[in-house]
Structure formats: structure tokens, C-alpha cells
Design an enzyme around this catalytic site. Structure first.
Site, PDB file in Angstrom:
ATOM      1  N   GLY A  53       0.728  -1.072  -0.111  1.00 55.58           N
ATOM      2  CA  GLY A  53       0.062  -0.188   0.033  1.00 55.58           C
ATOM      3  C   GLY A  53       0.747   1.130  -0.234  1.00 55.58           C
ATOM      4  O   GLY A  53       2.040   1.196   0.746  1.00 55.58           O
ATOM      5  N   GLU A  56      -2.128  -9.308   5.349  1.00 54.98           N
ATOM      6  CA  GLU A  56      -1.406  -9.369   6.823  1.00 54.98           C
ATOM      7  C   GLU A  56      -1.443 -10.875   7.076  1.00 54.98           C
ATOM      8  O   GLU A  56      -1.560 -11.190   8.299  1.00 54.98           O
ATOM      9  CB  GLU A  56      -2.116  -8.505   7.628  1.00 54.98           C
ATOM     10  CG  GLU A  56      -1.203  -8.096   8.875  1.00 54.98           C
ATOM     11  CD  GLU A  56       0.160  -7.647   8.086  1.00 54.98           C
ATOM     12  OE1 GLU A  56       0.075  -6.373   7.567  1.00 54.98           O
ATOM     13  OE2 GLU A  56       1.421  -8.110   8.448  1.00 54.98           O
TER      14      GLU A  56
END
Ligand SMILES: CCCCCCCCCCCCCCCCCCC/C=C/C(=O)SCCNC(=O)CCNC(=O)[C@H](O)C(C)(C)COP(=O)(O)OP(=O)(O)OC[C@H]1O[C@@H](n2cnc3c(N)ncnc32)[C@H](O)[C@@H]1OP(=O)(O)O
Ligand SMILES: Cc1cc2nc3c(=O)[nH]c(=O)nc-3n(C[C@H](O)[C@H](O)[C@H](O)COP(=O)(O)OP(=O)(O)OC[C@H]3O[C@@H](n4cnc5c(N)ncnc54)[C@H](O)[C@@H]3O)c2cc1C
Length: 627
Positions: free
Chosen positions: A136, A380
Site C-alpha cells: 500500500g 497481513e
């Protein structure tokens, strides 16, 4: 009240407009909201930012890049890079995932080769699959990355290490030599985030840019290991711990606020044919969709608070060199992130669907939340991989429980007391202590069942790795059962210790029981298979859940109001506090770019000829007219 911070009508923006708007809002927020002397927002600022975070950018910078500098950097490296990052003078991201690998970190292919003569590392992506992909803020915003790459010295591989790599010029923002970087294109959500790709070819960085808290390379190329190498995975543990509150509890709370408020306003159909149309919230079927999700918000919140505390205590121990808590924390954080993101994402979709057609409109604010929450099941740590990591720890503990008394979150694996359920009424099954015991027993049996199946396979000659692979579904179920008992147990304890009014404690206790009973009724196969409940007691469990729906219905709106979201944060025509759903939907639709002209000229050019031709046809003048 600061109009610069108020959300624009994001649904009516292009992706690039949303990206720019997020950048504007985030930097404005940081400049205006945060005290200049500090960085981490606290108090009302943090509460606001956490609620408004959905359209912020630089979340990886704030939530991953900066914490990694603290976790992996030496004091000198922290002193150098933390101030720059905290003041956003450098913008960073965490570049680990590659086009070819995300879950299997030992398969990452980006290489950092030590050049002794120049005391530099030469970074390379040897083939297309080695290209960093997904991080990101990397496509257009970041000018630095915390690059996770295989360290190589004199041809020998030392595993994944963290390197600070500048990728863009700090003045022109142009990519540096050897750097190919860009945005990976449209995604299911995170429209305002520039998830990017990064191809590095012969990029040189100084030896000092290896983050060296856990290991270092001397000028002559000597490699020194300085701590538990599993701490190299520590940033992922921290983010998994933190994202539960920010990316699961908060969005689910928003979705529940919208859906419950709308269900209290939306009248549709009759229950008693002789009475007027009812609010759909009066349908038990609607309560059964919504209220267990409201309960999930609270239980996930309580469990996440406990996990954050555990991570904090563990971090203090690590500073003293004690990493003994790491295996349990890894298993719990991996399992919690996986199971709660699974529940949360499913729950957001259940409540969206409960809002009918208007729940499918972006004006409800719900599609945005649902799509965003779906990502929590992947990033994650992909959920299946995380659940198997949790199961790996549980199987080890179950073996150890045969000879030792276990403590911590797995203590129940060595509890050999009689755990049979004596419930005779549905009220008995609303008792917190009964619900905790049931979940502990189910989890213990699920872990032992998976372990026994694998042991038997190995005894019959199946290699252990094949047995593991073939029993993966049972192992995943064991991980889910473990997390559910942890969530129910910690929530019961948390509520019992909470100092609050009796009426509030009663509501929270009812919500906790609803969460536990909904979980039992959704998994009653396990509870019967493992002898936790009889078939008759399963009927009582359903009765107990329905009874709680009835008890909680009158307080449903008040409970979601307590989440305290402003209309601007909710961005929902269905969930606004004043309940003026229809007027808001109509105003919102009229603002759509499609409606800026009465006739949409671009499409009309295609339609017009047919309109005329159709008229000719109708009046007998057109081509091959048969009329
Ligand atoms: C700017 C405005 C201001 C805003 C205000 C600020 C607000 C900021 C707050 C934000 C909060 C957070 C919000 C977050 C938003 C999130 C956005 C998305 C970000 C996404 C990022 C990413 O996705 S990063 C990439 C993530 N990738 C992964 O997770 C990869 C998963 N894979 C792995 O971890 C590993 O490959 C593995 C564990 C699956 C396997 O590794 P490996 O093969 O090496 O190990 P083994 O399985 O063989 O096990 C060996 C041994 O190691 C133990 N172990 C494994 N992992 C860990 C670990 N992490 N920690 C400790 N120990 C570990 C394992 O248990 C084994 O032990 P044994 O004893 O041998 O059993
Ligand atoms: C919105 C978003 C933001 C992200 N941000 C970042 C970021 O900032 N930085 C970063 O580095 N990465 C980021 N990622 C990447 C993310 O971390 C990876 O996508 C994630 O780790 C999964 O890896 P993968 O995509 O390679 O999937 P894979 O691992 O290829 O998984 C594909 C499928 O294979 C299955 N599978 C894989 N391994 C196993 C196994 N051992 N056993 C059983 N099944 C298995 C999985 O369950 C899954 O069904 C982001 C991803 C998303 C979607």
C-alpha cells in the site's frame, strides 16, 4: 466541524479523484489535527482518526512502515529515520509481498547481495515473479520502502531481512535509476490507496541501510546474528494485533449502525394482518441477521483489547530479551486475525443484504464497508495460512498437555475435569460460565480430534507432512474453535470486571450470551459430535438465542447509537441519525454525475438514430418496414 475534513461524495468520484482526495484529507488531518511536537495521535484526535481512517492514505506508512523502523532498526537508525517518517518528510511502505509469493516468505525472490568493495547492498528482482506487488502507498506516494529481501553474502543466503531503500527523488518524486514503480490498477476496494508494483534492477544502497537490530553485516562481510530471528516476523504480528480494532471491529460497527437504524425505519409487510406495516426490525428473521453481528462487534472489541494488552506486555519482555511469549502471541494473533476477519466480513455482508435493494446502493455506505472488509481475509496473512499457523501451535500444546499443566490461552487443553453440560432449561444455557465451559470443551475436542487423526495416519505409514495436508480442514476448524473459546472467555471476564451500571452490564452480558449461542447454533455439529451438548440441549440453545433476540430488540437502536458515529463518518443515506432515508437517497442520487444533464449526450448519440428509425418504423417509413 472543519469542512476541510468532511467527506466529499466519494461514490461520485473516479478512482484518481478519490486517491487525490484521500491524500489531501490525510495530510490536512496530520497538519491540523496532530500536535506538531508529538506524532502518535491520542485522545479525541486518535478516536476521530480511527473512525475517519477509511478514506485516509499513508496507513501502511503509519501502521506498518514506522513501527517496523522501531522494531528492526538500531538506535542510530531509529534516530535517523523515525523523525523523517513521523513528520512525513519521507513516505514509506512495507514491501514484502511479490508477484509470485505472499504467504510463503521463504519463497521470496528479491535479492540483496553484499558488495564488500563498496560496502553496499545491490538489490535485484531477478525475474518478474520477484517484483514487489501489492504494498500500500507504494505505487505513487511512497519515496522509500522497507524492503524485505533475501540477504546474500559471498553466495550464501541468510534469509529475509529488512532494508531501507529510497525509490523516488525527494525533490522531483521521479523514480530513481533502476527503479520501475507504479500502481497495480483497480481493486475490489481501497480505491484511495495506491497499492503498487516495484521492480528493482541493480539498485545500490549503503551497508548502513540494512535494519540491524536483529542482525548486522560488518564492512568485511561478516554476518552477525543478534537476536531471535523470528522477531523478523514481528511487524506482521503487530499489524495483525492492531488491525482487528481498526479494520474489523470499527467497520462492522459502522455496518451494524447503518443496518439497525435502517431496519427501525423501513416499514415493509405485516406481521398481524389486522395491524399496520411493521418496521422490518420487528421480524425475528431480521433480528437473527443483525443482532448477532452487533454482539460480534462488542466481543471482538473486548478480545482485541486483551490481545493488544498481551502484545504490549510481550513487547516489554522482548526489550528485556525474553521472547518466550512469542509462539503463543503469534498463534493467537494469527488465529484472531483470521477468524475475526472471516466473521466480520461475513457479518458485514449479512447486514448489508438485510437492507434489501437500498443495501445494494453505494448511497447506503454498505458496499464500501463490505468490500473493504473482504481484504482483511487476505492481507497481513491469508486466513487459511494463519489458521494453520494457529493450529500448528495448538497441536504442539495438545501433545505437551499430556505431561504438563498448560497456562495462558491454551490452559484448557490440560483441563481434564468433567466438562459435561447439565443444562436443563434455555436459561441455563444463557449462563456465561456454562457458555465458556462449552466453548472450552468444544475447542479441546476439536484440537484432540485433529491431532488423533494425524497420529493414526502417521502410525499407518503416512508421512507427517502428508497427514498435515490431508487433515488441514480439521486443523482449521480447531483453530476457529480455539479462537471462539478465547473470544467468549475473555469477553465474559472483561464484562464481569467492568465497572458500569447494572443495566449496562445486563445488556453486555446478554450480547455476550447471544454471541456465544449464535456460535453454538451455527456449529452445533461440533458440539454434538464432541459430546458437549445433547440433541435436546441443542434445541434449548436455539430457544435461548431466540429469547435473547426478543430481549435485545427494544434496545437495538440505542446499542448501535452507542458506537457514536457521526453522519459524516458513516456516509450513509440509510444510517443517518435523523432517519430521513428516502429524502437522503433521492438527494444523493440526484448528485450523481450521470444526472448532471437531463439528456446524457455521450450515450444519446448511439440512441438517437434508433429513436428516429423507430419512429420511421412505427410510421411505416423505415427500412424493411413490416408494420
Ligand atoms: C496517516 C493518517 C493517520 C492515521 C492514524 C494512524 C492509525 C495507524 C494504525 C493502523 C493500525 C493497523 C491498520 C492496518 C491496516 C492494514 C492495511 C493492509 C496492510 C497489509 C500488509 C501486508 O499484507 S504485509 C504482508 C503480510 N504477509 C504475511 O503475513 C505473510 C504470511 N506468511 C508468513 O508469515 C510466513 O510465511 C509463515 C508463518 C506462513 C510461514 O513462515 P515460515 O515458513 O518461515 O515458518 P514455518 O511455518 O516453517 O514456522 C517456523 C516457525 O516460525 C514460527 N513463526 C512463524 N511466523 C511467526 C511470527 N510471525 N512470529 C513468531 N513466530 C513465527 C512458527 O510458529 C514456527 O515455529 P515452530 O516452533 O517451529 O512451530
Ligand atoms: C488490500 C491489500 C493490501 C495489501 N498490502 C500489502 C502491503 O502493504 N505490503 C505487502 O507486503 N503485502 C500487502 N498485501 C499482500 C498480502 O499480504 C498477500 O496478498 C497475502 O499475504 C496473501 O499472499 P498471496 O496473495 O501470495 O496469496 P497466496 O499465498 O498465493 O494464496 C493463494 C491461495 O493459496 C492458499 N494457500 C497458500 N499457502 C497455503 C498453505 N500453506 N496451506 C494451505 N493453503 C495455502 C491460500 O489459502 C489462498 O487460498 C496486500 C494485499 C491486499 C489484498
Amino acid at each position: 466541524n472543519d469542512t476541510s475534513m468532511q467527506h466529499r461524495n466519494l461514490n461520485h468520484m473516479t478512482r484518481e479523484e478519490r486517491f487525490s482526495e484521500a491524500m489531501r484529507r490525510t495530510l490536512y488531518a496530520l497538519k491540523v489535527l496532530l500536535p506538531r511536537e508529538g506524532w502518535t495521535p491520542v485522545g479525541p484526535e486518535m478516536k476521530y482518526l480511527a473512525r475517519a481512517i477509511k478514506e485516509f492514505t499513508f496507513i501502511i506508512h503509519a501502521g506498518v512502515f514506522i513501527p517496523c523502523i522501531m522494531s528492526y532498526g538500531t538506535n542510530e537508525q531509529i534516530a535517523k529515520w523515525f523523525p523523517l517518517a513521523a513528520d512525513f518528510r519521507i513516505i514509506g511502505t512495507y514491501a514484502q509481498t511479490e508477484l509470485g509469493h505472499g504467504s510463503f516468505l521463504r519463497g521470496l525472490e528479491t535479492i540483496a547481495t553484499y558488495d564488500r568493495a563498496n560496502q553496499e547492498f545491490i538489490i535485484n528482482c531477478p525475474k518478474i515473479t520477484a517484483m514487489k506487488w501489492w504494498p500500500g502507498d507504494m505505487g505513487k506516494s511512497a519515496n522509500h520502502v522497507l524492503l524485505m529481501a533475501e540477504l546474500v553474502i559471498d553466495g550464501k543466503k541468510y534469509g529475509m531481512h529488512g532494508f531501507m531503500v529510497q525509490i523516488r527523488d525527494l525533490t522531483t518524486h521521479e523514480p530513481l535509476p533502476g527503479v520501475t514503480v507504479g500502481d497495480i490498477g483497480a481493486k475490489l476496494s481501497f480505491e484511495s490507496v495506491d497499492n503498487g508494483f516495484l521492480y528493482l534492477q541493480n539498485v545500490r544502497i549503503p551497508r548502513e541501510n540494512l535494519l540491524s537490530k536483529l542482525s548486522e553485516v560488518h564492512p568485511d562481510g561478516t554476518y552477525i546474528k543478534k537476536g531471535n530471528q523470528r522477531l523478523m516476523y514481528g511487524s506482521m504480528v503487530r499489524v495483525r494485533v492492531n488491525l482487528i480494532a481498526h479494520e474489523i471491529v470499527m467497520p462492522l460497527a459502522k455496518a451494524c449502525t447503518i443496518a439497525v437504524r435502517y431496519s427501525a425505519v423501513r416499514r415493509q409487510g405485516l406481521i398481524n394482518p389486522s395491524k399496520e406495516e411493521v418496521p422490518v426490525l420487528d421480524y425475528v428473521a431480521q433480528q437473527h441477521k443483525l443482532l448477532p453481528q452487533v454482539a460480534t462487534v462488542f466481543m471482538a472489541h473486548f478480545a482485541a483489547k486483551q490481545l493488544v494488552k498481551m502484545h504490549h506486555d510481550y513487547s516489554l519482555e522482548v526489550e528485556k530479551g525474553n521472547t518466550s511469549q512469542l509462539p503463543e502471541l503469534h498463534a493467537l494473533s494469527a488465529g484472531m486475525k483470521a477468524c475475526l476477519s472471516e466473521q466480520g466480513a461475513a457479518g458485514a455482508e449479512i447486514v448489508r443484504r438485510a437492507c434489501g435493494g437500498h443495501g445494494y446502493s453505494c448511497g447506503s455506505g454498505l458496499p464500501f464497508i463490505v468490500n473493504r472488509m473482504l481484504a482483511t481475509c487476505t492481507y497481513e496473512g491469508e486466513n487459511t495460512v494463519m489458521q494453520l499457523q494457529c493450529a500448528r501451535y495448538l497441536i504442539k500444546c495438545a501433545d505437551q498437555a499430556k505431561k504438563d499443566k498448560l497456562t495462558g490461552s491454551v490452559w484448557y487443553l490440560s483441563d481434564f475435569s468433567n466438562m459435561s453440560c447439565t443444562a436443563q432449561t434455555f436459561g441455563d444455557l444463557q449462563e456465561p460460565s456454562v457458555l465458556v465451559k462449552l466453548h472450552e470443551r468444544r475447542a479441546k475436542c476439536a484440537v484432540q480430534h485433529a491431532g488423533k487423526k494425524m497420529q493414526n495416519m502417521v502410525k499407518n505409514g503416512t508421512p507427517a507432512h502428508d497427514a498435515w495436508n490431508m487433515m488441514a480442514t480439521l486443523l482449521i476448524n480447531a483453530a476457529r474453535a480455539h479462537i471462539m473459546q478465547y473470544v467468549v472467555g475473555t469477553s465474559v471476564t472483561y464484562i464481569s470486571e467492568l465497572s458500569c451500571s447494572a443495566s449496562l452490564k445486563k445488556i453486555l452480558t446478554q450480547l455476550c450470551a447471544l454471541y456465544a449461542l449464535h456460535n453454538i447454533n451455527s456449529n452445533c455439529g461440533d458440539f454434538v459430535k464432541f459430546g458437549c451438548l445433547t440433541s435436546a440441549q441443542c434445541d434449548l440453545a436455539q430457544e435461548a438465542e431466540f429469547n435473547l433476540l426478543k430481549q435485545l430488540r427494544p434496545d437495538a437502536v440505542g446499542i448501535v447509537d452507542s458506537f457514536d458515529f457521526t453522519d459524516d463518518i458513516l456516509q450513509s443515506c440509510l444510517g443517518a441519525y435523523d432517519g430521513n432515508v428516502y429524502e437522503r437517497l433521492f438527494e444523493w442520487a440526484k448528485q450523481a454525475p450521470m444526472n448532471k444533464t437531463e439528456v446524457h449526450q455521450d450515450s444519446y448519440q448511439y440512441l438517437q438514430p434508433y429513436l428516429h428509425e423507430g419512429r420511421d418504423v412505427l410510421e411505416g417509413r423505415g427500412r424493411n418496414s413490416k408494420l
